[in-house]
Structures are given as C-alpha cells and as structure tokens.
Enzyme design. Structure first.
Site, PDB file in Angstrom:
ATOM      1  CG  HIS A  72      -4.300  11.241 -23.070  1.00 36.19           C
ATOM      2  ND1 HIS A  72      -4.269  10.453 -21.945  1.00 36.19           N
ATOM      3  CD2 HIS A  72      -3.630  12.368 -22.744  1.00 36.19           C
ATOM      4  CE1 HIS A  72      -3.629  11.079 -20.979  1.00 36.19           C
ATOM      5  NE2 HIS A  72      -3.218  12.249 -21.429  1.00 36.19           N
ATOM      6  CD  GLN A 124       0.621  12.537 -21.831  1.00 36.50           C
ATOM      7  OE1 GLN A 124       0.050  13.106 -20.920  1.00 36.50           O
ATOM      8  NE2 GLN A 124       1.698  13.037 -22.434  1.00 36.50           N
ATOM      9  CG  HIS A 180      -2.600  11.306 -16.932  1.00 34.48           C
ATOM     10  ND1 HIS A 180      -1.295  11.718 -16.920  1.00 34.48           N
ATOM     11  CD2 HIS A 180      -3.201  12.005 -17.926  1.00 34.48           C
ATOM     12  CE1 HIS A 180      -1.117  12.635 -17.853  1.00 34.48           C
ATOM     13  NE2 HIS A 180      -2.258  12.828 -18.482  1.00 34.48           N
ATOM     14  CD  GLU A 192      -4.757  15.176 -19.362  1.00 33.54           C
ATOM     15  OE1 GLU A 192      -3.905  15.561 -18.549  1.00 33.54           O
ATOM     16  OE2 GLU A 192      -4.462  14.798 -20.497  1.00 33.54           O
ATOM     17  NE  ARG A 194       7.372  11.391 -21.779  1.00 31.92           N
ATOM     18  CZ  ARG A 194       8.355  11.866 -21.012  1.00 31.92           C
ATOM     19  NH1 ARG A 194       9.495  11.234 -20.885  1.00 31.92           N
ATOM     20  NH2 ARG A 194       8.181  12.989 -20.362  1.00 31.92           N
TER      21      ARG A 194
HETATM   22 ZN    ZN Z   1      -2.326  13.844 -20.306  1.00 32.96          ZN
END
Ligand code: ZN
Length: 313
Positions: free
Chosen positions: A171, A95, A97, A114, A191
């Site tokens: 990642h 995935q 972001h 993150e 995704r």
């Molecule tokens: Zn993630």
C-alpha cells in the site's frame, strides 16, 4: 477520577509532507514539510501530552503506565492504539507491514494493522492498495524489472472513503491525500519502492526487500469499503478487525454513543459542539476512559471514535 483526557499532537516532518495540517486543521506545525500529526500516541518516539485536568502535562505514555487500571482491564503495558493525521503532499513509499508474529521475530516490534479514513483528497487522487502479481516470485521479478505500472494496483479515492489495511497488503498514500489513520501501536514498515528519491541529506531511503517479500500476500486481496454513502446515519461502524473498531459519528441533533470496559479515542474531524458538557471543535483529540460509559453529543460536527479490542488490553 477524571475520565476525559484532552491531548496535544506530536508533529513529524517528512520528505513527502506539506502544510495541510495547518491549512485544514489549524495545527501549529513545525515546517511546510510536516507529514504527520500523532494525535493519539503513546509511542516512545513521540507521545501526546495531556493538556488539561488532573493529568495535565503528563504524556499519554506515562499516564497509561502509571494509572494502567483506569484505561480498562488487562495487563498489556503498551498503549494499544496509535492515531495519526497524515498529509501526503507527495507520494509515500510503496510499503507493507508484517503481522505480530513476523514483526516480533524479525523487527522486535508488534506488527501493524492500519485503517484509513480519507479526510480530504484532491480531484483525481488515487491510492495504491494491493498488486497484480499472482505469486511472491512473480512480484519479486516484476519489482526487479521495475515493472511498476503493471505491478501496482491504484484505485481512485474521495473524501469519506475508508480502508482496512491488513498486514501483508502492499500500500501507499499518494500525493494530495489527507488521511486519518488508526493503527496498532507500532512503527514497523518495510519499504518496497521509494521512486528512487533522496532524503533531506541526499541519500536514498533504505529499502527492505527481503522482509517485504517474506510478508506480502500474493495474490493480493485488499479489503476496502466505500462509506461515503452512510453520512445520513448518526453512528456508523466503519471498521471491525482483530485489534480495534472504528465508528463515525455525524452529529446534527442529540446523538449518543455507548461504550464500556475499554477506553475510546475521539477525534473531531469537522465542525464543533459539545460532548458530555465539554466544548469540542475540529482538530481536537481525546481519550475517554471507560468509567464515562457514553458520549452525549450535541452541535454540528463529525467525529471518529476508535476503541481497542478487550483481548488486546
Ligand atoms: Zn502503512
């Protein structure tokens, strides 16, 4: 005014989840496919509950909205952080972001920085971070041809490793990983590849190839730091990005952590002891308001302390 908010996690079952959140953290999980404990969350899909003191039985979300000023200055009505403990019993989907700009424009959501702290990993466990394509076009071609072995970049991990996953970084956590994750309060995930798995209802999970290709960084430049070697320091700064800092506290003797202006979150990941007179043990999660100003810690434990940046408040 109470400065110390003890929280109860919200659990999420996932097709890739397991039972390590019970085995390792003694959490009261709903099933043996539990993937995530949202340990500090004010997210609309699951807000942590405050379990003691004057705010008892309020969600963190409603407490933040109603008593905004006690958390620090600023006008942001959205609680700026979200902290999860994740049990990847199977591989998570590959995935990516978006950043805030793309997320707000295309997914009506902030983007997502993150960071991961590896709490435990089975022997020979890896992590997918980054990729080997030189351009987005090359990435798209290798993806279309299912050349995943050549495309994806896997690295070995061990307990105590820490990673800063900036938006645009491809990642995935792999099977056998227990991780503490601190992130912006957003759930927007594109995704890329899900190993052609079906969900609990027998359907393939949705992919978001177009959005993914719009946001991935190519060539990739994943940032990572191996911080296992800092365990002899009482306080170590692990992460310092645009949105938050993350510190590790290793408490063997009296240890002090000072903070100001903005609240912190504190997650006990090993051992037990006392912080500012409160008894704490592994698995506990707290939001500590800025009026408290310091954590005076004694006992034998390890804690992760996250703090949002003032400019995001
Ligand atoms: Zn993630």
């Amino acid at each position: 005014m109470q400065n110390w908010l003890k929280l109860e996690p919200v659990f999420k079952e996932m097709i890739w989840g397991g039972q390590r959140l019970k085995e390792n953290f003694n959490y009261d999980i709903p099933s043996n496919q539990t993937g995530e404990a949202w340990v500090v969350s004010a997210h609309p899909e699951g807000s942590s509950m405050i379990v003691d003191g004057q705010f008892q039985n309020m969600t963190l979300d409603s407490c933040f909205k109603e008593y905004r000023e006690i958390f620090g200055p600023g006008n942001n009505k959205t609680f700026p952080l979200m902290i999860k403990i994740i049990d990847a019993n199977k591989d998570l989907s590959i995935q990516v972001h978006p950043d805030d700009e793309y997320g707000l424009k295309h997914s009506n959501s902030l983007g997502k920085y993150e960071s991961w702290y590896i709490l435990d990993a089975n022997p020979d466990t890896k992590l997918e971070i980054g990729h080997h394509a030189q351009t987005v076009a090359e990435f798209a071609k290798m993806l279309k041809n299912k050349q995943f072995d050549q495309l994806l970049r896997y690295i070995p991990i061990e307990k105590g490793d820490c990673f800063n996953v900036v938006p645009g970084t491809v990642h995935a956590l792999c099977a056998g990983t227990l991780v503490y994750e601190v992130q912006q309060n957003s759930n927007v995930t594109y995704r890329i590849y899900d190993y052609d798995r079906v969900d609990l209802n027998g359907n393939l999970r949705e992919l978001h190839i177009e959005d993914s290709l719009n946001v991935i960084t190519a060539p990739s430049k994943p940032e990572n730091n191996n911080l296992s070697k800092h365990d002899n320091e009482a306080i170590t700064k692990l992460i310092d990005n645009k949105y938050f800092t993350l510190h590790q506290a290793v408490v063997n003797a009296q240890t002090r952590f000072d903070f100001n202006q903005v609240f912190i979150t504190c997650t006990i990941i090993e051992g037990s002891g006392f912080i500012n007179g409160h008894s704490v043990q592994k698995g506990d999660n707290f939001v500590v308001l800025p009026n408290e100003k310091k954590l005076a810690m004694t006992g034998q434990f390890k804690a992760l302390i996250a703090q949002p940046k003032l400019e995001n408040m």
